[in-house]
Scaffold this motif. Structure first.
Motif, PDB file in Angstrom:
ATOM      1  N   GLY A 109      13.347  13.795  -2.305  1.00  0.00           N
ATOM      2  CA  GLY A 109      13.878  13.331  -1.025  1.00  0.00           C
ATOM      3  C   GLY A 109      12.852  13.017   0.042  1.00  0.00           C
ATOM      4  O   GLY A 109      13.198  12.960   1.232  1.00  0.00           O
ATOM      5  N   TRP A 110      11.616  12.771  -0.355  1.00  0.00           N
ATOM      6  CA  TRP A 110      10.583  12.481   0.643  1.00  0.00           C
ATOM      7  C   TRP A 110      10.765  11.075   1.217  1.00  0.00           C
ATOM      8  O   TRP A 110      11.073  10.136   0.490  1.00  0.00           O
ATOM      9  CB  TRP A 110       9.195  12.616   0.031  1.00  0.00           C
ATOM     10  CG  TRP A 110       8.788  14.022  -0.256  1.00  0.00           C
ATOM     11  CD1 TRP A 110       8.892  14.688  -1.445  1.00  0.00           C
ATOM     12  CD2 TRP A 110       8.228  14.949   0.672  1.00  0.00           C
ATOM     13  NE1 TRP A 110       8.425  15.971  -1.324  1.00  0.00           N
ATOM     14  CE2 TRP A 110       8.008  16.170  -0.031  1.00  0.00           C
ATOM     15  CE3 TRP A 110       7.891  14.889   2.018  1.00  0.00           C
ATOM     16  CZ2 TRP A 110       7.464  17.293   0.572  1.00  0.00           C
ATOM     17  CZ3 TRP A 110       7.348  16.008   2.631  1.00  0.00           C
ATOM     18  CH2 TRP A 110       7.144  17.194   1.907  1.00  0.00           C
ATOM     19  N   GLN A 111      10.580  10.955   2.524  1.00  0.00           N
ATOM     20  CA  GLN A 111      10.631   9.661   3.194  1.00  0.00           C
ATOM     21  C   GLN A 111       9.790   9.707   4.464  1.00  0.00           C
ATOM     22  O   GLN A 111       9.415  10.772   4.943  1.00  0.00           O
ATOM     23  CB  GLN A 111      12.065   9.275   3.544  1.00  0.00           C
ATOM     24  CG  GLN A 111      12.689  10.096   4.677  1.00  0.00           C
ATOM     25  CD  GLN A 111      14.068   9.598   5.023  1.00  0.00           C
ATOM     26  OE1 GLN A 111      15.017   9.752   4.259  1.00  0.00           O
ATOM     27  NE2 GLN A 111      14.195   9.002   6.201  1.00  0.00           N
ATOM     28  N   TYR A 112       9.482   8.522   4.973  1.00  0.00           N
ATOM     29  CA  TYR A 112       8.880   8.401   6.303  1.00  0.00           C
ATOM     30  C   TYR A 112       9.452   7.147   6.944  1.00  0.00           C
ATOM     31  O   TYR A 112       9.945   6.241   6.266  1.00  0.00           O
ATOM     32  CB  TYR A 112       7.351   8.354   6.248  1.00  0.00           C
ATOM     33  CG  TYR A 112       6.764   7.172   5.520  1.00  0.00           C
ATOM     34  CD1 TYR A 112       6.388   6.014   6.204  1.00  0.00           C
ATOM     35  CD2 TYR A 112       6.564   7.207   4.141  1.00  0.00           C
ATOM     36  CE1 TYR A 112       5.836   4.935   5.529  1.00  0.00           C
ATOM     37  CE2 TYR A 112       6.022   6.129   3.461  1.00  0.00           C
ATOM     38  CZ  TYR A 112       5.658   4.998   4.164  1.00  0.00           C
ATOM     39  OH  TYR A 112       5.124   3.926   3.488  1.00  0.00           O
ATOM     40  N   ASP A 113       9.414   7.101   8.276  1.00  0.00           N
ATOM     41  CA  ASP A 113      10.007   5.987   9.013  1.00  0.00           C
ATOM     42  C   ASP A 113       8.952   5.176   9.740  1.00  0.00           C
ATOM     43  O   ASP A 113       7.971   5.736  10.250  1.00  0.00           O
ATOM     44  CB  ASP A 113      11.025   6.506  10.028  1.00  0.00           C
ATOM     45  CG  ASP A 113      12.264   7.064   9.370  1.00  0.00           C
ATOM     46  OD1 ASP A 113      13.179   6.270   9.102  1.00  0.00           O
ATOM     47  OD2 ASP A 113      12.319   8.283   9.117  1.00  0.00           O
ATOM     48  N   GLY A 140       5.217   8.741  11.932  1.00  0.00           N
ATOM     49  CA  GLY A 140       5.382   8.111  10.624  1.00  0.00           C
ATOM     50  C   GLY A 140       4.931   8.982   9.469  1.00  0.00           C
ATOM     51  O   GLY A 140       4.467   8.478   8.441  1.00  0.00           O
ATOM     52  N   GLU A 141       5.091  10.293   9.605  1.00  0.00           N
ATOM     53  CA  GLU A 141       4.703  11.220   8.545  1.00  0.00           C
ATOM     54  C   GLU A 141       5.844  11.402   7.542  1.00  0.00           C
ATOM     55  O   GLU A 141       7.015  11.186   7.845  1.00  0.00           O
ATOM     56  CB  GLU A 141       4.362  12.593   9.150  1.00  0.00           C
ATOM     57  CG  GLU A 141       3.222  12.591  10.153  1.00  0.00           C
ATOM     58  CD  GLU A 141       1.855  12.639   9.494  1.00  0.00           C
ATOM     59  OE1 GLU A 141       1.770  12.452   8.267  1.00  0.00           O
ATOM     60  OE2 GLU A 141       0.876  12.868  10.222  1.00  0.00           O
ATOM     61  N   MET A 183       0.846  -1.204   0.000  1.00  0.00           N
ATOM     62  CA  MET A 183       0.000   0.000   0.000  1.00  0.00           C
ATOM     63  C   MET A 183       0.881   1.255   0.000  1.00  0.00           C
ATOM     64  O   MET A 183       1.795   1.374   0.803  1.00  0.00           O
ATOM     65  CB  MET A 183      -0.918   0.016   1.230  1.00  0.00           C
ATOM     66  CG  MET A 183      -1.851   1.198   1.283  1.00  0.00           C
ATOM     67  SD  MET A 183      -2.946   1.121   2.730  1.00  0.00           S
ATOM     68  CE  MET A 183      -3.829   2.654   2.529  1.00  0.00           C
ATOM     69  N   VAL A 184       0.605   2.176  -0.928  1.00  0.00           N
ATOM     70  CA  VAL A 184       1.398   3.397  -1.056  1.00  0.00           C
ATOM     71  C   VAL A 184       0.826   4.480  -0.145  1.00  0.00           C
ATOM     72  O   VAL A 184      -0.365   4.781  -0.183  1.00  0.00           O
ATOM     73  CB  VAL A 184       1.403   3.886  -2.519  1.00  0.00           C
ATOM     74  CG1 VAL A 184       2.182   5.188  -2.629  1.00  0.00           C
ATOM     75  CG2 VAL A 184       2.000   2.821  -3.436  1.00  0.00           C
ATOM     76  N   LYS A 185       1.676   5.068   0.690  1.00  0.00           N
ATOM     77  CA  LYS A 185       1.265   6.143   1.584  1.00  0.00           C
ATOM     78  C   LYS A 185       1.071   7.416   0.759  1.00  0.00           C
ATOM     79  O   LYS A 185       1.944   7.803  -0.016  1.00  0.00           O
ATOM     80  CB  LYS A 185       2.334   6.339   2.658  1.00  0.00           C
ATOM     81  CG  LYS A 185       1.951   7.271   3.796  1.00  0.00           C
ATOM     82  CD  LYS A 185       3.087   7.289   4.799  1.00  0.00           C
ATOM     83  CE  LYS A 185       2.849   8.299   5.903  1.00  0.00           C
ATOM     84  NZ  LYS A 185       1.782   7.852   6.824  1.00  0.00           N
ATOM     85  N   ILE A 186      -0.075   8.073   0.918  1.00  0.00           N
ATOM     86  CA  ILE A 186      -0.439   9.234   0.097  1.00  0.00           C
ATOM     87  C   ILE A 186       0.487  10.419   0.371  1.00  0.00           C
ATOM     88  O   ILE A 186       0.806  10.738   1.511  1.00  0.00           O
ATOM     89  CB  ILE A 186      -1.904   9.639   0.363  1.00  0.00           C
ATOM     90  CG1 ILE A 186      -2.852   8.533  -0.113  1.00  0.00           C
ATOM     91  CG2 ILE A 186      -2.225  10.955  -0.323  1.00  0.00           C
ATOM     92  CD1 ILE A 186      -4.294   8.774   0.265  1.00  0.00           C
TER      93      ILE A 186
END
Length: 202
Positions: free
Chosen positions: A141-145, A25-26, A1-4
């Motif tokens: 460079g977008w990421q979330y953890d 987790g943003e 599932m892809v996070k929007i």
């Protein structure tokens, strides 16, 4: 599932502090966060320093490591050299746990390792996610953890890789070289890429 992550979501994220983003987790842009960049650079320098110290003064290196890792329980031990621990405040290691050489922990998500665990050499714990379907967002460079959790009495063979958001129950044995892509319950032996259950212990 892809996070929007769309323009509306980017606008909402502007009003959230970076520490809150990581905790929940943003999405965030590492390249736009000087505080994070400073933490990572300082951590790499400190790990290099401790590894060098361990060659001539092992006990002194252990003292320095415990100052660097505030959540390393007193009866647990990490062997040198350590490859990387980018965010030392986010690593939690329970009592009587042994971590062999070559540990790598990326990035800002929590990594929680239980008590009485054996972590084999060159194990890797990865908490960051990038966008799977949109290359332009990766360029930006977008990421979330997502946190990684390991229960008590677990044994990870050498070279095991755990991906973001993974939870392992208690008494889980992971075969050497496995790539763990999903959660597994307690009392199981798992192995493979991707890892799968090969034996139920109880």
């Amino acid at each position: 599932m892809v996070k929007i992550l769309n323009d509306e979501e980017k606008e909402r994220l502007k009003g959230i502090d970076i520490e809150d983003k990581i905790l929940s987790g943003e999405w965030y842009q590492f390249s736009s966060e000087p505080k994070l960049k400073k933490t990572v650079r300082k951590s790499y320098q400190k790990i290099f320093e401790i590894n060098q110290l361990s060659i001539l003064d092992y006990e002194g290196a252990q003292v320095a490591l415990r100052k660097f890792l505030p959540h390393l329980e007193s009866q647990s031990e990490l062997y040198f050299p350590i490859k990387s621990i980018e965010y030392p405040e986010q690593l939690f290691i329970g009592e009587h746990t042994f971590v062999n050489a070559g540990l790598q922990v990326l990035s800002a998500g929590k990594v929680m390792i239980g008590s009485h665990c054996f972590i084999g050499p060159n194990c890797q714990f990865y908490t960051p996610n990038h966008h799977v379907t949109d290359a332009s967002l990766r360029r930006e460079g977008w990421q979330y953890d997502l946190s990684i959790r390991i229960g008590d009495d677990c044994w990870l063979g050498g070279g095991v890789i755990l991906l973001p958001g993974i939870t392992l129950g208690d008494d889980v044995v992971v075969g050497a070289g496995s790539v763990v892509t999903k959660d597994f319950p307690s009392h199981t032996v798992i192995a493979g890429n991707p890892a799968h259950i090969i034996h139920q212990l109880k």
